[in-house]
Design an enzyme around this catalytic site. Structure first.
Site, PDB file in Angstrom:
ATOM      1  N   THR D  46      59.409  15.184 -51.550  1.00 48.09           N
ATOM      2  CA  THR D  46      58.533  16.358 -51.446  1.00 48.09           C
ATOM      3  C   THR D  46      58.620  16.955 -50.044  1.00 48.09           C
ATOM      4  O   THR D  46      58.724  18.173 -49.880  1.00 48.09           O
ATOM      5  CB  THR D  46      57.092  15.959 -51.790  1.00 48.09           C
ATOM      6  OG1 THR D  46      57.072  15.461 -53.136  1.00 48.09           O
ATOM      7  CG2 THR D  46      56.149  17.134 -51.676  1.00 48.09           C
ATOM      8  N   TYR D 109      54.538  20.843 -63.543  1.00 45.46           N
ATOM      9  CA  TYR D 109      54.127  22.111 -64.168  1.00 45.46           C
ATOM     10  C   TYR D 109      53.766  21.939 -65.640  1.00 45.46           C
ATOM     11  O   TYR D 109      52.634  22.193 -66.017  1.00 45.46           O
ATOM     12  CB  TYR D 109      55.222  23.181 -63.994  1.00 45.46           C
ATOM     13  CG  TYR D 109      54.757  24.572 -64.383  1.00 45.46           C
ATOM     14  CD1 TYR D 109      54.059  25.357 -63.479  1.00 45.46           C
ATOM     15  CD2 TYR D 109      54.990  25.086 -65.646  1.00 45.46           C
ATOM     16  CE1 TYR D 109      53.619  26.634 -63.821  1.00 45.46           C
ATOM     17  CE2 TYR D 109      54.555  26.355 -65.998  1.00 45.46           C
ATOM     18  CZ  TYR D 109      53.869  27.128 -65.101  1.00 45.46           C
ATOM     19  OH  TYR D 109      53.432  28.375 -65.448  1.00 45.46           O
ATOM     20  N   TYR D 137      57.592   7.754 -59.184  1.00 48.00           N
ATOM     21  CA  TYR D 137      56.920   8.462 -58.090  1.00 48.00           C
ATOM     22  C   TYR D 137      55.892   9.425 -58.695  1.00 48.00           C
ATOM     23  O   TYR D 137      56.251  10.336 -59.434  1.00 48.00           O
ATOM     24  CB  TYR D 137      57.974   9.204 -57.254  1.00 48.00           C
ATOM     25  CG  TYR D 137      57.478  10.171 -56.210  1.00 48.00           C
ATOM     26  CD1 TYR D 137      56.178  10.144 -55.712  1.00 48.00           C
ATOM     27  CD2 TYR D 137      58.351  11.133 -55.683  1.00 48.00           C
ATOM     28  CE1 TYR D 137      55.760  11.053 -54.749  1.00 48.00           C
ATOM     29  CE2 TYR D 137      57.933  12.045 -54.710  1.00 48.00           C
ATOM     30  CZ  TYR D 137      56.638  12.004 -54.255  1.00 48.00           C
ATOM     31  OH  TYR D 137      56.213  12.899 -53.295  1.00 48.00           O
ATOM     32  N   LYS D 166      56.076   4.672 -56.112  1.00 48.62           N
ATOM     33  CA  LYS D 166      55.439   5.301 -54.957  1.00 48.62           C
ATOM     34  C   LYS D 166      54.287   6.126 -55.497  1.00 48.62           C
ATOM     35  O   LYS D 166      54.475   6.974 -56.374  1.00 48.62           O
ATOM     36  CB  LYS D 166      56.415   6.216 -54.229  1.00 48.62           C
ATOM     37  CG  LYS D 166      55.744   6.947 -53.068  1.00 48.62           C
ATOM     38  CD  LYS D 166      56.510   8.160 -52.606  1.00 48.62           C
ATOM     39  CE  LYS D 166      55.620   8.984 -51.668  1.00 48.62           C
ATOM     40  NZ  LYS D 166      56.194  10.310 -51.380  1.00 48.62           N
TER      41      LYS D 166
END
Lengths: 299, 299, 299, 299
Positions: D46, D109, D137, D166
């Protein structure tokens, strides 16, 4: 200033068959908690169904616990009520009966501005002697109002007897921020007791755990491991404790505590005050069966 | 069965200088609401600071309003309290004093299962005569507990005197679902009054609006437009009303209502019950100035 | 400036057996929507799985729909992409192919400040001719970023070609606030189509409804009732439509639309682009059975 | 199976003046992280603005970092993309270039069912060699989709090469539950790096910290303290680190990292990819000033 530490127990309020506060059971429960090695007592907390009791009933509960504890462990009375007048009355009463301090939940239902929230706490803290300890208490998922770091700092700055905060939501980032207040001396206890070990590792003082009155040996052992700084041992004990807590909290946790304590002969009935629900007979049987399969009183 | 409709007014609870319920002001406020053409009265609602009052005070409020209204408009007493016993007592009292029905907010603070929530409402509805109307009332952002469609259906099926629901969150999808209950006859009123027009367009019965006691002409005109089926006129009136409401709700809305009503001579003081906050003198001045700039009493 | 109105249809993107855009099916779907009386087309919207398509695929979809519609109804191409460069490219393409305007969803995943959000929209709006209409589009539950009234006002003030907004969350209070922008001329369409009637009653222009391509007769009838100002008729049609929508949205709604359209011979396959899931064979059968029991193509 | 541990660094993606990936800066950044003693590298996370890059750009980034690291520290490439095909392509590429493993964020989304989410991860994990490590993740506040314990267990049971997760939200209760998966061997890293110490105390493997590339000495020292089991030292270092992180995260954190790294000569520009915003010149100056006042590179 006196502080909470280790495992603080928000004891349930036992009722008799007529739904009245059962003083004898409450005395036995007080002894049960102390005799099993837990750190502090916290009558009239959320686990004590406090907002469903009258002011007179709350005084009876507090008085009974303070007298029965008789100085063996610190007793902090939870004094937060729906309106300021009742909170002030309960705070005054806590001082008069010789409690070691009070905790005060945020007002609930009606949303307050930060200004109103700080004013509320400052008025309560100023109403008791300046060497009488006060804990802020936030449980936003129940009380709607939350305490942010800025409000806690403001109240701590204004009131030397506001010694710390109990925060009952597993936001570990926020919990750590509260610990920085008053030059990193603010006393922080966590509500969800699966964070007991980590909050202490981060510098917190302990947990406020309803589960602890049901499985006290586990919490006494966990607190000992935490104090010794043994992360690995603490982690193992915390994980075992978490498994038992999941069982106790699968249905209404307070109702479950009462069932186990009744089965063990500590209290007489498992009655709750309506609209709080009780376990069905089938749920009671299933609960005890599962706990026994997990040897719940053996660490 | 009697039902709420149009603009139902959850009137504020006026206090005197000592903080006691001010009966004379309450009578004048009751007349003020009726004389200005609003539809129904709803004492002891959230706007009435009900959970900060004692049971005795709530009875005094209800009795005063019912007697003063004297049948000119329907009076539904809000009877929901922190515990079941108090709610039952207030419901019984509402019947005795000749109220037209009751509203009952969900229990707050302690989270209840759907089963416990339905049980609660069924017990309350069964405790009053079967031709005495009961409204469910959900305001989840304050009370923590919410009412979903399934619980409302279950209670409606079990209790013919549960005639409808007041829902105080602007979830228009959910509001429409409640309207389908009991073969589309369930009476639905909306809390946020900016949805008054659209909820009625969708088949709802009206709004429960605290603002209405301050700007009653606007609500009377809006309700007339809604009844006439004139969407364009209703839309215009709704938008003007929304502008005024934003001013009234910028700070604590209940405190603002009291200030305006005091300035207009309807009630004697603008006191709130602590921990509810009052406007500062500066805020009071600014509020009145802004309202006057908007000619707030002129539709 | 051109505007969206009535029932705007975010058509699904049909795929062939290899997972490629199925142009022939897309043409038939375009005709299906127009022939059944719906108001506007909106290819490459959320229902079109746009963020799972390449820029080239999106251009192919837009071009196909604009050409097939051939001016019979307005076509607004949704041009919002993950980054600004792709959005600008898609906006330029929409102009070039003769679309009537574009819609642009907020950027997603990465949280933006209000300043960055306004900048983004201003750059996009300024990149197309000043008489080419642009709609803002917020769907905060999917895109993380939301559009508040202040950002919408700022963009509308800076860009005359930003004519309105599609808002896809049933917050009726907020929807009404958007309608006040630009002296109450801002065009507001609602996403959850169960609010079609009420949004129009409040002054909105219509709905963007994925369901409409599956049950077009219902939406055509509902829009006619809304235009005639007949609240009672609109309410009845809206309620029937809501029942069908609940069936279509019980599992993944886009997958359900594709199944029905395939069963009716409009498109060739019900394939979705992974990771979007498809209905199982059992779910497909159950869906069609339930719809037929409700005579889903009969108003 | 290889695992992440300690401080894993999701390095930013440096751009040149034209907005292209700046390979030379990326090499220097890779060295900067390794030379300053951090544990692992995680390109295209990210913090790397991955969803704003093309697949080709992501490959370039991964390849550059893997080659430059040259085995000095483990490199796990983040491979999660908007659709399954791109994720599979990036996963295959990571294997080919000799990465040590991959991380895969949930799709974003479009909301997925648990079934679709588990299917997605199983397909990705099965597409790479069975001794090639995969991390789940979740960052629900950005990606909308979350990973619950049940989905993680299901994927771990189906795929031996899914070695851990994560989790980028400070829900400490949930983090601890993930640690119980696969007989308490599941590798758990936390996203908000203020939980680095406590997650490790609870049995987690470390943190994924964007801040670490800016203040690497602090994280190297903190990780050493954590490994030594010294809670008090770790707590002090964590608190100091938290203060610096608050400064870095006050505005857009990624933009701030780039400014500091540019000022230190590690990368050439502080450009972000639009719509991500950059700091203004004033904000840049203020940031550097505040950091220097805190002697940010001195532990």
């Amino acid at each position: 200033m006196k502080k909470l530490y280790g495992t603080t127990v928000p004891i349930i309020t036992p009722f008799d068959e007529e739904g009245k506060v059962d003083v004898e059971s409450l005395k036995k429960l007080t002894d049960h908690v102390i005799d099993n090695g837990l750190s502090c007592l916290y009558p009239n907390g959320t686990t004590g169904e406090m907002l469903l009791l009258s002011v007179e009933e709350r005084k009876l509960v507090s008085e009974t616990v303070v007298r029965q504890a008789a100085g063996r462990v610190p007793v902090f009375v939870h004094a937060g009520a729906m309106n300021l007048a009742d909170t002030l009355e309960l705070a005054k009463h806590a001082v008069e009966i010789g409690a070691d301090g009070i905790g005060v939940v945020t007002p609930s239902y009606f949303k307050l501005s930060d200004r109103a929230l700080a004013d509320y706490y400052i008025q309560v803290a100023n109403s008791v002697p300046q060497d009488f300890s006060v804990y802020l208490y936030a449980i936003p998922q129940n009380a709607v109002n939350d305490i942010n770091v800025s409000v806690a700092e403001q109240v701590a700055a204004a009131c030397p007897n506001v010694v710390g905060l109990k925060y009952s939501f597993p936001n570990m980032s926020l919990l750590q921020q509260f610990m920085l207040i008053r030059d990193e001396t603010f006393s922080v206890l966590v509500g969800p007791d699966e964070l007991f070990h980590v909050v202490c590792a981060a510098g917190g003082e302990g947990t406020v755990s309803g589960n602890a009155q049901v499985i006290p040996e586990h919490y006494a052992a966990l607190w000992a491991a935490i104090q010794s700084g043994d992360n690995e041992k603490a982690r193992k004990l915390q994980r075992k404790t978490n498994v038992l807590n999941n069982i106790l909290c699968a249905k209404n946790n307070i109702a479950s505590y009462k069932v186990v304590l009744r089965e063990e002969g500590v209290i007489k009935t498992a009655h709750m005050r309506a609209p709080m629900e009780e376990l069905t007979r089938e749920e009671e049987v299933a609960l005890m069966k599962t706990l026994k399969e997990h040897n719940y009183r053996t660490v």
